[in-house]
Design an enzyme around this catalytic site. Structure first.
Site: not given
Ligand SMILES: Nc1ncnc2c1ncn2[C@@H]1O[C@H](COP(=O)(O)OP(=O)(O)OP(=O)(O)O)[C@@H](O)[C@H]1O
Ligand SMILES: [Mg+2]
Length: 316
Positions: A229-230, A232, A258-259
């Site tokens: 998430g935030a 990285g 994430g996608d």
């Molecule tokens: N709050 C945030 N601020 C800045 N960048 C973010 C934030 N949230 C996500 N990102 C960016 O997106 C990437 C993937 O985020 P995350 O780890 O939340 O994926 P996820 O949980 O698989 O998301 P989803 O499955 O909903 O698409 C992070 O590595 C970062 O680069």
């Molecule tokens: Mg995901």
């Protein structure tokens, strides 16, 4: 890695959906609410990847999976409007609706997700044939999201093997049992988030991210990225570990980040970029998605601006 003449990327969405967002002044249980605004988009994680690939400027993108009934028609129309080749198989019934109610008082979101149609053995056989054909004309196939009813938990392992045999490189982004069973086929790339990573390793995994990445690479997975998430991401690519740091941003909607990360990685990967550059591009794309209101939606100018603010270091 395969260097084919084609640069087509095929994304697989086995449980496509219409994402509907209702903006309501207030959402109170047991009361009538009139929506002020309704937004409908073609959803499902693979479709987010496909859309973002097109926004990044990748020309040849195909989307496949199952799409059914009137909802399926809506989904495939939107896919085509986005400049994506639509190659969905029709299943029985209606593709699911995923409803999201945004409460005007505090901006909170309440979701109701339909299960979606169950696919038959015959429909799965049709899909396999289509996937073999599409894989033969693609350099990369990206599998994303949950499995529909009717497909076994190890379905991704079988489909990955099928795409590989047809000559395509393979990415997998899913969760739970589908991910645990899917990695048996050793996809080139997986991108668990923190929850998915914990579920992937015995006893909820190690609190040590390095150890978790090393363990998964040790299982024969060449690219393992844990997105945070935030915070990285951290990654293991071809035996080396990396840390990816992102700037603090004014985020609007992180759903689909994430996608978008997967789309960014795929974009750089099929162009033969070095791992550190793929990771930087992926993080910039994931973060760019967080700056827009819509799920799976990036502005190329945001991606380019973010590239120089993201640090990718080898994690020694
Ligand atoms: N709050 C945030 N601020 C800045 N960048 C973010 C934030 N949230 C996500 N990102 C960016 O997106 C990437 C993937 O985020 P995350 O780890 O939340 O994926 P996820 O949980 O698989 O998301 P989803 O499955 O909903 O698409 C992070 O590595 C970062 O680069
Ligand atoms: Mg995901």
């Amino acid at each position: 890695m395969k260097r084919s003449t084609t640069n087509r990327i095929t994304t697989v969405t086995l449980n496509a959906a219409i994402d509907k967002t209702y903006y309501v002044p207030a959402l109170d249980k047991g009361k009538v609410t009139r929506a002020e605004k309704v937004l409908s988009t073609a959803g499902g994680k693979g479709l987010n990847v496909a859309r973002v690939l097109r926004q990044l400027g990748h020309a040849e993108v195909t989307a496949t999976g199952f799409a059914s009934g009137y909802n399926g028609q809506f989904i495939t129309n939107r896919v085509k409007e986005a400049g994506i080749r639509s190659e969905f198989i029709e299943a029985t019934g209606e593709s699911r609706l995923c409803l999201n109610f945004i409460d005007g008082r505090d901006g909170s979101s309440t979701e109701v997700l339909e299960p979606g149609p169950t696919v038959s053995g015959e429909q799965i056989a049709l899909f396999r044939d289509k996937l073999a054909r599409l894989s033969a004309e693609s350099s990369l196939v990206v599998f994303s999201g949950s499995l529909p009813g009717g497909m076994a938990a190890d379905a991704y392992a079988e489909l990955i093997a099928l795409s590989r045999a047809a000559g395509a490189d393979v990415f997998l982004d899913t969760s739970g049992e589908a991910l645990v069973r899917g990695i048996a086929a050793k996809p080139t790339f997986i991108k668990p988030n923190e929850d998915e990573l914990a579920a992937l390793l015995p006893e909820g995994g190690s609190s040590d991210l390095r150890e978790s990445l090393q363990k998964l690479m040790g299982q024969g997975l060449p690219i393992v990225v844990a997105t945070l998430g935030a915070q990285g991401a951290v990654a293991g690519v071809d035996g080396r570990l990396y840390r990816i740091r992102i700037p603090k941003l004014q985020v609007v909607n992180t759903v689909g980040s994430g996608d978008s990360f997967v789309a960014g990685y795929a974009f750089a990967h099929v162009r033969g970029e070095a791992p550190a550059d793929c990771l930087r591009y992926a993080a910039a794309t994931g973060s760019a998605n967080a700056l827009t209101q819509t799920t799976g939606d990036v502005n190329l100018s945001d991606v380019h601006k973010l590239l120089s603010d993201i640090s990718v270091e080898e994690w020694l």
